[in-house]
Write an enzyme that holds these catalytic residues in place. Structure first.
Site, PDB file in Angstrom:
ATOM      1  N   ASP A  49     -39.503  -0.709  21.538  1.00 10.02           N
ATOM      2  CA  ASP A  49     -38.726   0.458  21.922  1.00 10.02           C
ATOM      3  C   ASP A  49     -39.030   1.668  21.051  1.00 10.02           C
ATOM      4  O   ASP A  49     -38.562   2.778  21.335  1.00 10.02           O
ATOM      5  CB  ASP A  49     -37.231   0.134  21.857  1.00 10.02           C
ATOM      6  N   ASP A  64     -38.955  -4.203  30.850  1.00 13.24           N
ATOM      7  CA  ASP A  64     -37.650  -4.259  30.189  1.00 13.24           C
ATOM      8  C   ASP A  64     -36.545  -4.599  31.178  1.00 13.24           C
ATOM      9  O   ASP A  64     -35.680  -5.439  30.911  1.00 13.24           O
ATOM     10  CB  ASP A  64     -37.369  -2.915  29.511  1.00 13.24           C
TER      11      ASP A  64
END
Length: 531
Positions: A432, A379
């Protein structure tokens, strides 16, 4: 199903809000007279005193702050500069007018200074592209005491006004920049959706594991030969992730993300929509079958099977539900541009996420640590570090769906921002939710199979840590003026850190790290030959 899930899982898209400024130039150093925050500017247009259209521009780093309230913004006539680039003193009168100029041939600040000297009250600069661009100062510029607002307009807005001015129409504009609310109710609902999805998926996963353990204990007590193969089969057809698979996930995810970035276009988005619909149908079908099976009226239909060509054995309940699921996904795919299509996307997405968390499982804390650790670095790299190689954030560009003609890729949950004057959506990527959700689901399975209460277990701590991590993500999002944030940057330290710390404090870390779920097998029963 697993192939589709694999494609969808590699998207760990940043959490953010759609409708932000496109191009970034935040690396340009700010200095006195050129240190404004970049803000979006509403530019409603009137043609011959009749309201015509509204465009969105972006304010420059220099110049005064724009009015935030529409009722306080003055409506002013627009004049096209002569010469059009406004790099030399205009030949026409600009006194008290908003001057419209083309980008290029000199710096933004020089255009603004010349317009100010000609007594214009604001300057609108037409970009040479369809998107917005941030106007900054050059490193060696010193004449930055600019007293008039400077706004960049997209190319289509400028061309529209020029065409009206060439017809001798009277064009007027207002310039104001409404402030976004600190917290939008959409973020609250999105938080509830993410937390609620993990909560439901965790209980389903733990219930399936407990049912499988109970069934296995029965077979062990009966001395059944079926026990011989149970150790190699996950409950309810689940798939355990290995350490190698966790590392490989990040490599495949990175390759797929770059492919999305390079091939992003309308036709490629169509392919993603088809994959999303297939996964959504599977997820919605699985969730609905499980839901209806809980009722006695549908229990028989869920346990009665018929052989279907090419598909194999299917329950009557599945056959009855499948047409509805397919029709739902097809209607969403066709009508996804409608303003309320986000509802269908969220329903399909939540069903898919819950199904993935039911099928894919983390067997122990070691695998969970490797998976979330790699995802954490993934990320950060693709949101922040990728700017150094690609000159823009690859993750944000893909999540936003640039060059695709869409509001974004379908692999995310989204809710329209309800009280934001700029509209747009608050979004969160599947990754997520799914990646930390795997660890949260593991914690509840461990608690149930080891017969721990909520107080002495790990699930409440893991669930709370995820909720707090996601909450901190929203705080960071608002502090960054709505720019996309890598949610796992905040969620992973909270979730994984809490689990590791608590496990070490309680003395369970070795069991959690190596074995994971408590041993639920009895010693193999030795059958004596009959006398």
């Amino acid at each position: 199903m697993l192939c589709v899930v694999g494609v969808l899982l590699v998207m760990s898209v940043t959490l953010g809000s759609a409708g932000d400024i496109v191009h970034q130039d935040d690396l340009t150093p700010s200095k006195k007279g050129c240190d404004n925050k970049f803000v979006l500017v509403k530019v409603p247009i009137w043609i011959n005193s009749i309201e015509d259209s509204e465009y969105v521009g972006v304010g420059a780093r220099f110049g005064p702050t724009l009015e935030s309230k529409e009722k306080r913004a003055n409506r002013t006539q627009v004049v096209l500069a002569d010469p059009p680039d406004c790099c030399s003193k205009p030949k026409n009168n600009l006194t008290g007018e908003v001057v419209l100029v083309h980008r290029g041939n000199c710096s933004f600040t020089k255009k603004a200074n010349i317009a100010e000297e000609s007594l214009a009250i604001a300057i609108l600069i037409i970009n040479n592209r369809t998107e917005l661009f941030k106007m900054v100062c050059e490193h060696n510029e010193t004449d930055l005491d600019i007293k008039i607002p400077t706004v960049m307009l997209p190319q289509d807005a400028g061309m529209h006004m020029i065409s009206q001015l060439e017809k001798n129409s009277r064009v007027s504009v207002q310039l104001y920049s409404p402030r976004r609310p600190l917290v939008d109710i959409a973020e609250v609902f999105l938080w509830l959706m993410a937390v609620g999805t993990i909560l439901c998926a965790s209980y389903w996963s733990a219930w399936s594991a407990r049912e499988a353990a109970i069934e296995q204990d029965k077979l062990l007590k009966d001395g059944s030969d079926e026990v011989l193969n149970l150790e190699d089969v996950g409950p309810s057809g689940s798939v355990d992730i290995s350490t190698t698979a966790a590392i490989l996930f990040v490599v495949i995810a990175s390759c797929f993300l770059v492919m999305l970035y390079k091939l992003m276009s309308t036709w490629f988005i169509e392919i993603l929509v088809v994959l999303f619909c297939i996964g959504g149908v599977e997820g919605l079908q699985t969730c609905l079958v499980a839901l209806f099976t809980c009722f006695r009226w549908f229990e028989h239909a869920g346990q009665s099977f018929v052989k279907v060509p090419l598909l194999g054995a299917m329950s009557y309940l599945t056959l009855a539900i499948s047409p509805f699921c397919i029709a739902f996904a097809v209607v969403w795919g066709v009508k996804r541009q409608l303003s309320f299509a986000w509802i269908g996307q969220d329903i399909l997405g939540i069903a898919l996420i819950i199904t993935v968390l039911q099928i894919v499982r983390v067997p122990n804390l070691k695998v969970g640590t490797v998976l979330l650790g790699c995802a954490f670095l993934y990320d950060i790299f693709w949101v922040f570090v990728s700017k150094w190689w690609f000159h823009e954030s690859v993750m944000i560009v893909v999540a936003r769906g640039d060059k695709s003609g869409e509001d974004g890729i379908p692999m995310l949950l989204k809710i329209p921002r309800m009280f934001d004057p700029w509209g747009g959506y608050s979004v969160i990527g599947f990754g997520d939710i799914i990646l930390p959700g795997l660890l949260v689901a593991f914690s509840l399975r461990y608690d149930w199979l080891s017969k721990r209460s909520l107080r002495t277990g790990y699930f409440v701590w893991a669930m709370t840590a995820y909720g707090l991590g996601l909450l901190i993500t929203y705080v960071a999002l608002n502090l960054m003026d709505g720019h996309g944030q890598p949610a796992l940057l905040y969620i992973v330290p909270f979730t994984l850190g809490t689990f590791l710390t608590l496990g070490k404090k309680r003395g369970d870390l070795h069991i959690l790290w190596t074995r994971g779920e408590p041993e639920r097998h009895c010693p193999h029963i030795q059958l004596q030959p009959s006398q």
